[in-house]
Scaffold this motif. Sequence first.
Motif, PDB file in Angstrom:
ATOM      1  N   PHE A  98      10.993  -0.146  -7.285  1.00  0.00           N
ATOM      2  CA  PHE A  98      10.317   0.855  -6.394  1.00  0.00           C
ATOM      3  C   PHE A  98      11.554   1.317  -5.243  1.00  0.00           C
ATOM      4  O   PHE A  98      11.130   2.218  -4.627  1.00  0.00           O
ATOM      5  N   ALA A  99      12.629   0.655  -4.904  1.00  0.00           N
ATOM      6  CA  ALA A  99      13.528   0.684  -3.852  1.00  0.00           C
ATOM      7  C   ALA A  99      13.757   2.194  -3.727  1.00  0.00           C
ATOM      8  O   ALA A  99      14.096   2.684  -2.633  1.00  0.00           O
ATOM      9  N   GLY A 100      14.210   2.825  -4.929  1.00  0.00           N
ATOM     10  CA  GLY A 100      14.728   4.128  -4.646  1.00  0.00           C
ATOM     11  C   GLY A 100      13.660   5.289  -4.331  1.00  0.00           C
ATOM     12  O   GLY A 100      14.115   6.117  -3.609  1.00  0.00           O
ATOM     13  N   LEU A 101      12.396   4.922  -4.619  1.00  0.00           N
ATOM     14  CA  LEU A 101      11.328   5.872  -3.942  1.00  0.00           C
ATOM     15  C   LEU A 101      11.392   5.988  -2.589  1.00  0.00           C
ATOM     16  O   LEU A 101      11.078   7.017  -1.739  1.00  0.00           O
ATOM     17  N   LEU A 153       0.763  -1.046   0.107  1.00  0.00           N
ATOM     18  CA  LEU A 153       0.109  -0.102   0.192  1.00  0.00           C
ATOM     19  C   LEU A 153       0.846   1.152  -0.084  1.00  0.00           C
ATOM     20  O   LEU A 153       0.484   2.399  -0.715  1.00  0.00           O
ATOM     21  N   HIS A 154       2.015   1.197   0.726  1.00  0.00           N
ATOM     22  CA  HIS A 154       2.901   2.370   0.875  1.00  0.00           C
ATOM     23  C   HIS A 154       3.435   2.624  -0.860  1.00  0.00           C
ATOM     24  O   HIS A 154       3.402   3.846  -1.164  1.00  0.00           O
ATOM     25  N   VAL A 155       4.219   1.774  -1.291  1.00  0.00           N
ATOM     26  CA  VAL A 155       4.747   1.848  -2.206  1.00  0.00           C
ATOM     27  C   VAL A 155       3.839   2.245  -3.454  1.00  0.00           C
ATOM     28  O   VAL A 155       4.163   2.869  -4.468  1.00  0.00           O
ATOM     29  N   LEU A 156       2.484   1.691  -3.449  1.00  0.00           N
ATOM     30  CA  LEU A 156       1.577   1.967  -4.745  1.00  0.00           C
ATOM     31  C   LEU A 156       1.368   3.556  -4.359  1.00  0.00           C
ATOM     32  O   LEU A 156       1.294   4.331  -5.531  1.00  0.00           O
ATOM     33  N   ARG A 157       1.440   3.969  -3.363  1.00  0.00           N
ATOM     34  CA  ARG A 157       0.873   5.527  -3.144  1.00  0.00           C
ATOM     35  C   ARG A 157       2.124   6.460  -3.425  1.00  0.00           C
ATOM     36  O   ARG A 157       1.901   7.312  -4.163  1.00  0.00           O
ATOM     37  N   ARG A 158       3.362   5.902  -3.227  1.00  0.00           N
ATOM     38  CA  ARG A 158       4.428   6.514  -3.447  1.00  0.00           C
ATOM     39  C   ARG A 158       4.988   6.660  -4.945  1.00  0.00           C
ATOM     40  O   ARG A 158       5.369   7.745  -5.527  1.00  0.00           O
ATOM     41  N   THR A 188      13.114  -3.774  -1.743  1.00  0.00           N
ATOM     42  CA  THR A 188      12.322  -2.572  -1.632  1.00  0.00           C
ATOM     43  C   THR A 188      11.639  -2.821   0.076  1.00  0.00           C
ATOM     44  O   THR A 188      11.613  -1.800   0.646  1.00  0.00           O
ATOM     45  N   LEU A 189      11.293  -4.096   0.070  1.00  0.00           N
ATOM     46  CA  LEU A 189      10.918  -4.296   1.265  1.00  0.00           C
ATOM     47  C   LEU A 189      11.712  -4.206   2.483  1.00  0.00           C
ATOM     48  O   LEU A 189      11.625  -3.388   3.727  1.00  0.00           O
ATOM     49  N   ASP A 190      13.205  -4.591   2.080  1.00  0.00           N
ATOM     50  CA  ASP A 190      14.065  -4.502   3.165  1.00  0.00           C
ATOM     51  C   ASP A 190      14.210  -3.088   3.728  1.00  0.00           C
ATOM     52  O   ASP A 190      14.276  -2.503   4.794  1.00  0.00           O
ATOM     53  N   ARG A 191      14.380  -2.260   2.604  1.00  0.00           N
ATOM     54  CA  ARG A 191      14.757  -0.796   2.874  1.00  0.00           C
ATOM     55  C   ARG A 191      13.459  -0.092   3.577  1.00  0.00           C
ATOM     56  O   ARG A 191      13.835   0.555   4.629  1.00  0.00           O
ATOM     57  N   PHE A 192      12.219  -0.561   3.113  1.00  0.00           N
ATOM     58  CA  PHE A 192      11.096  -0.013   3.895  1.00  0.00           C
ATOM     59  C   PHE A 192      11.082  -0.277   5.195  1.00  0.00           C
ATOM     60  O   PHE A 192      10.994   0.543   6.171  1.00  0.00           O
ATOM     61  N   LEU A 193      11.367  -1.470   5.605  1.00  0.00           N
ATOM     62  CA  LEU A 193      11.482  -1.853   7.264  1.00  0.00           C
ATOM     63  C   LEU A 193      12.609  -1.284   7.961  1.00  0.00           C
ATOM     64  O   LEU A 193      12.560  -0.806   8.915  1.00  0.00           O
ATOM     65  N   ARG A 194      13.828  -1.602   7.400  1.00  0.00           N
ATOM     66  CA  ARG A 194      14.887  -1.138   8.032  1.00  0.00           C
ATOM     67  C   ARG A 194      15.218   0.507   8.028  1.00  0.00           C
ATOM     68  O   ARG A 194      15.374   1.149   9.014  1.00  0.00           O
ATOM     69  N   ARG A 195      15.284   1.001   6.831  1.00  0.00           N
ATOM     70  CA  ARG A 195      15.948   2.306   6.642  1.00  0.00           C
ATOM     71  C   ARG A 195      14.641   3.228   7.039  1.00  0.00           C
ATOM     72  O   ARG A 195      14.711   4.345   7.673  1.00  0.00           O
ATOM     73  N   CYS A 196      13.517   2.827   6.319  1.00  0.00           N
ATOM     74  CA  CYS A 196      12.231   4.122   6.599  1.00  0.00           C
ATOM     75  C   CYS A 196      11.674   3.708   8.107  1.00  0.00           C
ATOM     76  O   CYS A 196      11.581   4.914   8.497  1.00  0.00           O
ATOM     77  N   LEU A 197      11.258   2.628   8.524  1.00  0.00           N
ATOM     78  CA  LEU A 197      10.677   2.495   9.622  1.00  0.00           C
ATOM     79  C   LEU A 197      11.792   2.299  10.932  1.00  0.00           C
ATOM     80  O   LEU A 197      11.369   2.282  12.032  1.00  0.00           O
ATOM     81  N   GLY A 198      12.818   1.586  10.784  1.00  0.00           N
ATOM     82  CA  GLY A 198      13.795   1.442  11.864  1.00  0.00           C
ATOM     83  C   GLY A 198      13.834   0.156  12.431  1.00  0.00           C
ATOM     84  O   GLY A 198      14.305  -0.172  13.556  1.00  0.00           O
ATOM     85  N   PHE A 199      13.285  -0.801  11.754  1.00  0.00           N
ATOM     86  CA  PHE A 199      13.118  -2.093  12.360  1.00  0.00           C
ATOM     87  C   PHE A 199      14.382  -2.993  11.820  1.00  0.00           C
ATOM     88  O   PHE A 199      14.707  -2.945  10.581  1.00  0.00           O
TER      89      PHE A 199
END
Length: 410
Positions: free
Chosen positions: A178-181, A43-48, A124-135
Amino acid sequence: ARLQAVLTACEADRVLWRETYRCDAEYFYPASTVKLCVAVAALHVLRRAKVAGLGITTPLAFHYSQAGRDSGGSRGGPASVQLKADETNRKDGALTLGHLIRNVFLVSSNGAFNLLLDFVGRATLDRFLRRCLGFAHFRIPDYFEDKEFGPTRGMRLLGVEVAPGAADSVGVKCGDDFAGLLLEGLDEPSSEEDAGPLFESFFVGEKHIEALEEGEGEGGGAGEVLDGGRVLIHSPKDFSQKHRASLVELQDFLMLVTRPDLAPCGATWRHRRRRRRQMMEEEEEDVLSFSDRMFLLDVMAMKPTDSSNPRYSPRDYCSDWNKFFLEGVRKARSDKAFKIYNKLGQAYGFSLDNAHVVDLETQRSFFLTCVLYTNANETLNDDAYEYDTVAQPFLIDLAEACCRAVGFCD
């Protein structure tokens, strides 16, 4: 049996307290609980991505290449495979992101998860969880097995066609494109995000069964050939290349979805989105838009038999099929007075539920995340786990006890 649990009690506007029991003391297989992460990321990358005409109800066709097969199915060069139908969609049979997400939560469809994972992309998923959200401790590298629906191992996503067959149909390179987004305007990850392994060992059990061609020589143990092309390996099963998560992070991720105002990890996200707004002069955004969050909460709270599309028979799915804690909460609180937003999982002897239980009258709530390992003979893949006799009765009792501990009762 090995147990880990996290309980967090909340008022309408604040966290009251959190208690943990043996959290992350040893490796556990997170099973389908990680599907929540992929649904949110989709849902997040779809919107981005802001692809014209692409939304959660847009018909899609996933185009794959499959090594070792030609277009007629014989061995040869890569074949092209198109996936664009979803027979569970009673409206038009179309494959859509929204319908995939519904099936992930209603019946924990592995095939739907696999398509969502390809849409998002592993990097993309790894970047979303680690870099964007800090998990720091999620690892979601691979498909779940599904021979009936979705892609299989050996298939590689080429792209997704939006509104296939329509005059204005367009192709989208998604997945790891999508990862660069997700990194635009973000500062570099901190050392906490590059944390080392959470678990010292990823071995589980004393023996495990594999298909004969897969099991020969695995783990260095002696193999005993069984019926059905299987072999019993006399050594623990290695989970180091499989999915992993921290139990606390599982709950914090759920909190970020259902109560982002209370989520401990929310500080990481809020800092970063402020940083992005400062650098890019964009409007401040949340992980999920309001409409996406409402859609997700609705399907997370739903029981399979409550859904009209897709429709599931009570003969195949009981009311608590996708909610281990439901019967326990019902013992403490009347059925119409609460909702449960959750994602459960069960595999390899591990039974898990990650749930937010909300009192609709008082708005008090609690988060309960638990994993219980039941495997008396310590053999993996023999389907002789004590799910019905030990795990599910325990989870029901635990949910009732937690309700009473936080004053969540009639």
